[in-house]
Design a protein around this motif. Sequence first.
Motif, PDB file in Angstrom:
ATOM      1  N   THR A 406       0.830  -1.200   0.000  1.00  0.00           N
ATOM      2  CA  THR A 406       0.000   0.000   0.000  1.00  0.00           C
ATOM      3  C   THR A 406       0.867   1.253   0.000  1.00  0.00           C
ATOM      4  OG1 THR A 406      -1.769  -1.149   1.195  1.00  0.00           O
ATOM      5  CG2 THR A 406      -1.776   1.254   1.262  1.00  0.00           C
ATOM      6  N   ALA A 407       1.884   1.261   0.859  1.00  0.00           N
ATOM      7  CA  ALA A 407       2.741   2.444   0.963  1.00  0.00           C
ATOM      8  C   ALA A 407       3.525   2.684  -0.322  1.00  0.00           C
ATOM      9  CB  ALA A 407       3.690   2.284   2.148  1.00  0.00           C
ATOM     10  N   VAL A 408       4.148   1.642  -0.851  1.00  0.00           N
ATOM     11  CA  VAL A 408       4.980   1.803  -2.051  1.00  0.00           C
ATOM     12  C   VAL A 408       4.123   2.205  -3.251  1.00  0.00           C
ATOM     13  CG1 VAL A 408       6.465   0.595  -3.689  1.00  0.00           C
ATOM     14  CG2 VAL A 408       6.786   0.259  -1.240  1.00  0.00           C
ATOM     15  N   THR A 409       2.978   1.556  -3.405  1.00  0.00           N
ATOM     16  CA  THR A 409       2.124   1.881  -4.553  1.00  0.00           C
ATOM     17  C   THR A 409       1.560   3.284  -4.437  1.00  0.00           C
ATOM     18  OG1 THR A 409       1.512  -0.459  -4.753  1.00  0.00           O
ATOM     19  CG2 THR A 409       0.124   1.140  -5.893  1.00  0.00           C
ATOM     20  N   GLY A 410       1.051   3.624  -3.259  1.00  0.00           N
ATOM     21  CA  GLY A 410       0.402   4.916  -3.097  1.00  0.00           C
ATOM     22  C   GLY A 410       1.348   6.093  -3.141  1.00  0.00           C
ATOM     23  N   PHE A 411       2.557   5.922  -2.572  1.00  0.00           N
ATOM     24  CA  PHE A 411       3.438   7.065  -2.414  1.00  0.00           C
ATOM     25  C   PHE A 411       4.618   7.081  -3.382  1.00  0.00           C
ATOM     26  CE2 PHE A 411       1.828   6.437   2.078  1.00  0.00           C
ATOM     27  CZ  PHE A 411       0.800   7.349   1.911  1.00  0.00           C
ATOM     28  N   VAL A 412       4.824   5.989  -4.091  1.00  0.00           N
ATOM     29  CA  VAL A 412       5.946   5.946  -5.039  1.00  0.00           C
ATOM     30  C   VAL A 412       5.455   5.644  -6.453  1.00  0.00           C
ATOM     31  CG1 VAL A 412       8.153   4.870  -5.610  1.00  0.00           C
ATOM     32  CG2 VAL A 412       7.531   5.195  -3.207  1.00  0.00           C
ATOM     33  N   LEU A 413       4.842   4.479  -6.638  1.00  0.00           N
ATOM     34  CA  LEU A 413       4.475   4.059  -7.987  1.00  0.00           C
ATOM     35  C   LEU A 413       3.428   4.969  -8.610  1.00  0.00           C
ATOM     36  CD1 LEU A 413       4.338   0.153  -7.630  1.00  0.00           C
ATOM     37  CD2 LEU A 413       6.255   1.629  -8.255  1.00  0.00           C
ATOM     38  N   LEU A 414       2.326   5.181  -7.903  1.00  0.00           N
ATOM     39  CA  LEU A 414       1.222   5.941  -8.487  1.00  0.00           C
ATOM     40  C   LEU A 414       1.612   7.373  -8.834  1.00  0.00           C
ATOM     41  CD1 LEU A 414      -1.695   5.802  -9.362  1.00  0.00           C
ATOM     42  CD2 LEU A 414      -2.389   6.317  -7.022  1.00  0.00           C
ATOM     43  N   PRO A 415       2.277   8.117  -7.928  1.00  0.00           N
ATOM     44  CA  PRO A 415       2.632   9.497  -8.303  1.00  0.00           C
ATOM     45  C   PRO A 415       3.639   9.592  -9.448  1.00  0.00           C
ATOM     46  CG  PRO A 415       2.718   9.196  -5.913  1.00  0.00           C
ATOM     47  CD  PRO A 415       2.606   7.839  -6.526  1.00  0.00           C
ATOM     48  N   TYR A 416       4.547   8.613  -9.545  1.00  0.00           N
ATOM     49  CA  TYR A 416       5.619   8.723 -10.528  1.00  0.00           C
ATOM     50  C   TYR A 416       5.338   7.964 -11.826  1.00  0.00           C
ATOM     51  CZ  TYR A 416       8.383  10.842  -6.829  1.00  0.00           C
ATOM     52  OH  TYR A 416       8.833  11.681  -5.835  1.00  0.00           O
ATOM     53  N   LEU A 417       4.582   6.877 -11.757  1.00  0.00           N
ATOM     54  CA  LEU A 417       4.331   6.076 -12.947  1.00  0.00           C
ATOM     55  C   LEU A 417       2.901   6.202 -13.462  1.00  0.00           C
ATOM     56  CD1 LEU A 417       6.179   2.730 -12.041  1.00  0.00           C
ATOM     57  CD2 LEU A 417       7.044   4.687 -13.339  1.00  0.00           C
ATOM     58  N   GLY A 418       1.955   6.602 -12.599  1.00  0.00           N
ATOM     59  CA  GLY A 418       0.557   6.621 -12.999  1.00  0.00           C
ATOM     60  C   GLY A 418      -0.077   5.249 -12.838  1.00  0.00           C
ATOM     61  N   THR A 419      -1.381   5.207 -12.978  1.00  0.00           N
ATOM     62  CA  THR A 419      -2.116   3.968 -12.734  1.00  0.00           C
ATOM     63  C   THR A 419      -1.752   2.876 -13.725  1.00  0.00           C
ATOM     64  OG1 THR A 419      -3.973   5.210 -11.808  1.00  0.00           O
ATOM     65  CG2 THR A 419      -4.415   2.963 -12.524  1.00  0.00           C
ATOM     66  N   VAL A 420      -1.721   3.203 -15.022  1.00  0.00           N
ATOM     67  CA  VAL A 420      -1.506   2.188 -16.051  1.00  0.00           C
ATOM     68  C   VAL A 420      -0.142   1.535 -15.906  1.00  0.00           C
ATOM     69  CG1 VAL A 420      -1.239   1.815 -18.525  1.00  0.00           C
ATOM     70  CG2 VAL A 420      -3.131   3.201 -17.672  1.00  0.00           C
ATOM     71  N   ARG A 421       0.907   2.339 -15.817  1.00  0.00           N
ATOM     72  CA  ARG A 421       2.257   1.777 -15.716  1.00  0.00           C
ATOM     73  C   ARG A 421       2.457   1.062 -14.375  1.00  0.00           C
ATOM     74  NH1 ARG A 421       1.951   2.067 -20.284  1.00  0.00           N
ATOM     75  NH2 ARG A 421       3.107   3.359 -21.762  1.00  0.00           N
ATOM     76  N   SER A 422       1.871   1.594 -13.304  1.00  0.00           N
ATOM     77  CA  SER A 422       1.983   0.931 -11.995  1.00  0.00           C
ATOM     78  C   SER A 422       1.307  -0.434 -12.027  1.00  0.00           C
ATOM     79  CB  SER A 422       1.354   1.804 -10.904  1.00  0.00           C
ATOM     80  OG  SER A 422       2.029   3.026 -10.771  1.00  0.00           O
ATOM     81  N   LEU A 423       0.139  -0.503 -12.660  1.00  0.00           N
ATOM     82  CA  LEU A 423      -0.559  -1.782 -12.755  1.00  0.00           C
ATOM     83  C   LEU A 423       0.251  -2.780 -13.568  1.00  0.00           C
ATOM     84  CD1 LEU A 423      -3.183  -3.316 -12.080  1.00  0.00           C
ATOM     85  CD2 LEU A 423      -4.113  -2.484 -14.252  1.00  0.00           C
ATOM     86  N   ALA A 424       0.852  -2.305 -14.649  1.00  0.00           N
ATOM     87  CA  ALA A 424       1.674  -3.199 -15.465  1.00  0.00           C
ATOM     88  C   ALA A 424       2.868  -3.719 -14.657  1.00  0.00           C
ATOM     89  CB  ALA A 424       2.163  -2.465 -16.713  1.00  0.00           C
ATOM     90  N   LEU A 425       3.510  -2.833 -13.883  1.00  0.00           N
ATOM     91  CA  LEU A 425       4.649  -3.257 -13.080  1.00  0.00           C
ATOM     92  C   LEU A 425       4.228  -4.288 -12.033  1.00  0.00           C
ATOM     93  CD1 LEU A 425       7.594  -3.039 -12.217  1.00  0.00           C
ATOM     94  CD2 LEU A 425       6.976  -1.034 -10.839  1.00  0.00           C
ATOM     95  N   LEU A 426       3.120  -4.038 -11.350  1.00  0.00           N
ATOM     96  CA  LEU A 426       2.652  -4.998 -10.348  1.00  0.00           C
ATOM     97  C   LEU A 426       2.287  -6.332 -10.987  1.00  0.00           C
ATOM     98  CD1 LEU A 426       0.415  -2.798  -7.989  1.00  0.00           C
ATOM     99  CD2 LEU A 426       2.734  -3.648  -7.580  1.00  0.00           C
ATOM    100  N   THR A 427       1.735  -6.294 -12.181  1.00  0.00           N
ATOM    101  CA  THR A 427       1.396  -7.541 -12.873  1.00  0.00           C
ATOM    102  C   THR A 427       2.647  -8.332 -13.205  1.00  0.00           C
ATOM    103  OG1 THR A 427      -0.604  -6.553 -13.808  1.00  0.00           O
ATOM    104  CG2 THR A 427       0.263  -8.511 -14.905  1.00  0.00           C
ATOM    105  N   VAL A 428       3.682  -7.649 -13.673  1.00  0.00           N
ATOM    106  CA  VAL A 428       4.943  -8.343 -13.952  1.00  0.00           C
ATOM    107  C   VAL A 428       5.499  -8.965 -12.671  1.00  0.00           C
ATOM    108  CG1 VAL A 428       7.329  -8.037 -14.704  1.00  0.00           C
ATOM    109  CG2 VAL A 428       5.467  -6.921 -15.957  1.00  0.00           C
ATOM    110  N   LEU A 429       5.446  -8.225 -11.557  1.00  0.00           N
ATOM    111  CA  LEU A 429       5.911  -8.771 -10.281  1.00  0.00           C
ATOM    112  C   LEU A 429       5.078  -9.982  -9.870  1.00  0.00           C
ATOM    113  CD1 LEU A 429       6.544  -5.484  -8.251  1.00  0.00           C
ATOM    114  CD2 LEU A 429       8.255  -7.014  -9.246  1.00  0.00           C
ATOM    115  N   ALA A 430       3.759  -9.904 -10.058  1.00  0.00           N
ATOM    116  CA  ALA A 430       2.893 -11.038  -9.727  1.00  0.00           C
ATOM    117  C   ALA A 430       3.259 -12.256 -10.571  1.00  0.00           C
ATOM    118  CB  ALA A 430       1.433 -10.660  -9.945  1.00  0.00           C
ATOM    119  N   CYS A 431       3.542 -12.034 -11.842  1.00  0.00           N
ATOM    120  CA  CYS A 431       3.919 -13.151 -12.714  1.00  0.00           C
ATOM    121  C   CYS A 431       5.265 -13.740 -12.281  1.00  0.00           C
ATOM    122  CB  CYS A 431       3.971 -12.685 -14.162  1.00  0.00           C
ATOM    123  SG  CYS A 431       2.344 -12.304 -14.865  1.00  0.00           S
ATOM    124  N   CYS A 432       6.172 -12.891 -11.841  1.00  0.00           N
ATOM    125  CA  CYS A 432       7.459 -13.396 -11.352  1.00  0.00           C
ATOM    126  C   CYS A 432       7.269 -14.245 -10.092  1.00  0.00           C
ATOM    127  CB  CYS A 432       8.407 -12.241 -11.077  1.00  0.00           C
ATOM    128  SG  CYS A 432       8.963 -11.354 -12.552  1.00  0.00           S
TER     129      CYS A 432
END
Length: 846
Positions: A406-432
């Motif tokens: 929650t902290a990393v996504t809300g305060f790092v990923l979302l502000p710097y990457l936006g929703t679309v890119r953050s979701l793609a990154l999390l999906t890649v991590l989930a697949c890993c």
Amino acid sequence: MNASARPMTAVPAAGVAFLSRTTLWQAAVLLALSGAASLIFQILWIKQLSLIVGVEVHAIAAAVGAFFLGLAAGSWVLGRRADLSERPFLLYAGIEAAIAVLGVGVTAILALGAPAFARGEAFSPLLAWLAVVLVVGIAPFFMGGTLPVLLRATGAGRVGRAGATLYAANTGGAIIGALLPAFLLIPALGVHGAAWAAASLNLVAALGAWSLDRKHPPAAGDAPPPSMKSPSLALPRDARAALGLYAAAGAVAMGYEVLWSQMVVPFMSTRAFAFSIVLAVYLAGLAVGSALYARCERWLGEPWRVFGFLVAGAGLIALIEAALLGRWLVSAQSLVEASILSWTQSNMAGMAGRFTVAASAVVLLPTLLLGAAFPAVLRIAVPAERRGQGAGAVLASNTLGGIAGTAVTGFVLLPYLGTVRSLALLTVLACCIGVVAIWRAQASSPLAKGLGAAFAGAAVILGVAMPVDHLARLLPGAQGGNLAFYEENHGGTVAVVEQGKGDRRFHRLYIQGVSNSGDAMPSLRYMRLQALLPLIVHAGEPRSALVIGYGTGITAGALSRYSGLQRRVVAELLPGVLHAAPLFKGSYGASTDPGLEVRLKDGRRELLGSADRYDLITLEPPPPSAAGVVNLYSQDFYALASSRLNPQGIVAQWLPLPTQNLEDTRALVASFINVFPHATLWTTEFHEMLMIGSMAPLPLDTARIAARFTDPKVKTALAEVGIASPAALLATWVTDRDGLARFAGSTPAVTDDRPAIEYATWVRPREVVRTLPALLSERSEPPLTSMDADMAQDIDRERSVLDVFYQSALAAYEGDRDGWARNGARLAAASRDNPYLRWFTSGKAE
């Protein structure tokens, strides 16, 4: 082969006799009650915490993190304690009783905690926040132990099936707990009453567990063997690996939840009901997924492989769903809403169905897979001889991972990457994570391993191909205009849309997909008056002013026109609003004004944490029905604001008319006049009014008002919005406190404990045609002093023109074209020198 990897049909539970299927389901009912109570408490405490630490993202995240830290600690500690208990049902009963007592106690403490926290933070921020963590985390500590203890109590059989059944029941109860506060408990009972209702569920669960303990007393052979009486047992290597991966999966899952709250914005409202439904759908997916695993465990096979595909599949489905979002979903929502309306004749049910469709399209399928992953991990990580400890470790690891996610996504990923890119990154991590789990499976085929890698590759390709502004294009305002600004962060989505044509082009501000304001003429008028009217009628010599809610910056900028002000402050919650500020005209350069002090802070916390006092506090938050905004419309808030006024200081409250039903407007007025013994009402625009309140008398001295109006900057600023003279200003007077009291009648006020407006029914169409006449019917003559006959005639003339316009506009709202046309000639003549009227008579309105 360790025990966790063997088929679970033959794994006995050490120290616990086999309990019947009926007992398992009885235990599931207890856990459902517990889950409902826990969610009710969580929602209540988050709401109360917003009054203490503010609604800033970082503050709420820290407070919620304290809740989940308590859950994680309880899962770990009480899970180990469960394995040492000879009477786990009795232990469970004690835990539920403790939750009931502590839950009500914490609610009572939080209700009184705002001033104490403000004083403590001024003395030592660290100690103040430690106190919050302690108070908020103590009851969740016991909540975290409920599932591990009952898993230990139900004893033998397959841990995957038992764990899935209990987890599904607990989550199913949580679904009810997510819906009850908004739809029933808080509107009917208030916050404290809702806490007592939740505690009663805990006590019922405690009595049920006590009954099961009496029905299944421990036999001679049920005591834990000597090998179990040590406080802990090292978990196998496979179990530790599963815990690590499940913690990472928990981080990804909670990251999804943060992003999903942004993805549903174009299809939802900011009402508390909408967020409750999204949470309920999220929990429903977890419950159904876990329940399906319980039914299908026999043929699912190797748990490592199952876990891997579930986590990877959830991520890939979430990304695919995001890519497929479009206006088709709005059509589906409208179809479902119309069907429910025709069946139930309930606007509330129709809107609930509309929100459920949106939440299901975004959230349901991925959470179904994530829910099934929990029992799969139990099969890997829970030793038969340490059910409580193993289950507690699983829950604790997942919860801790969720806090980090929650902290990393809300305060790092979302502000710097936006929703679309953050979701793609999390999906890649989930697949890993999925690939690692699949490769750990002892019987994984090359095909399974290759498929897991293909999932990751597909996530990368789809994430790169999806446009970064995909979600921005779906915003309602973007359909009829040009998107001029878009910013996403954990605090909310902020967008600015350019609309209109030619010299009638204007910008509108959207927060969380909902229109808040703009810089067209109607907005310019009421926001200029929001600042300048209270300054002009002020009984003293105003030197300082605070604006709560920057919005378009027009109100804050209008303060600069009043030369007597020496200190101008604005409190704004969302950075994105400030970033968008330069796009709005009519703010007199407020976004770059060095004399305007901007504090990025929740308005209520600004008043709580600062000892500054003001001659004027002007309030322009979002509409009162939006979730959390009621904190700035309650009787308790007005009492706080009044304590920050200088002698003769005044509070000016924006009163929108179309955003809530007539009954709710009466409640808002009641909360205001219950605090301010001297209150007046002014009409600042057809759709808006302004309440001005003070603790001291507020005489309207005509000479003083006229003198202040002659200031060139003030005069020009008001003339630009159709207020060309002191008479035109005074013609906007509606009534005094007695008139407001008659309008409010016996309607209960909005308070922190009973924030009814936040949970009010849906606004009726064209509600302004009911509310505006009801308020104008209380009109009285302004109690002016030192007024001559010419001024009185001028006021009557200006009021007459305003009345004709309002009557015509009401006729237009009701579809009476003749009523609008009847006064057309008079309005056309009046509009020649009135930019506000000309906006309506020479072109379409905002």
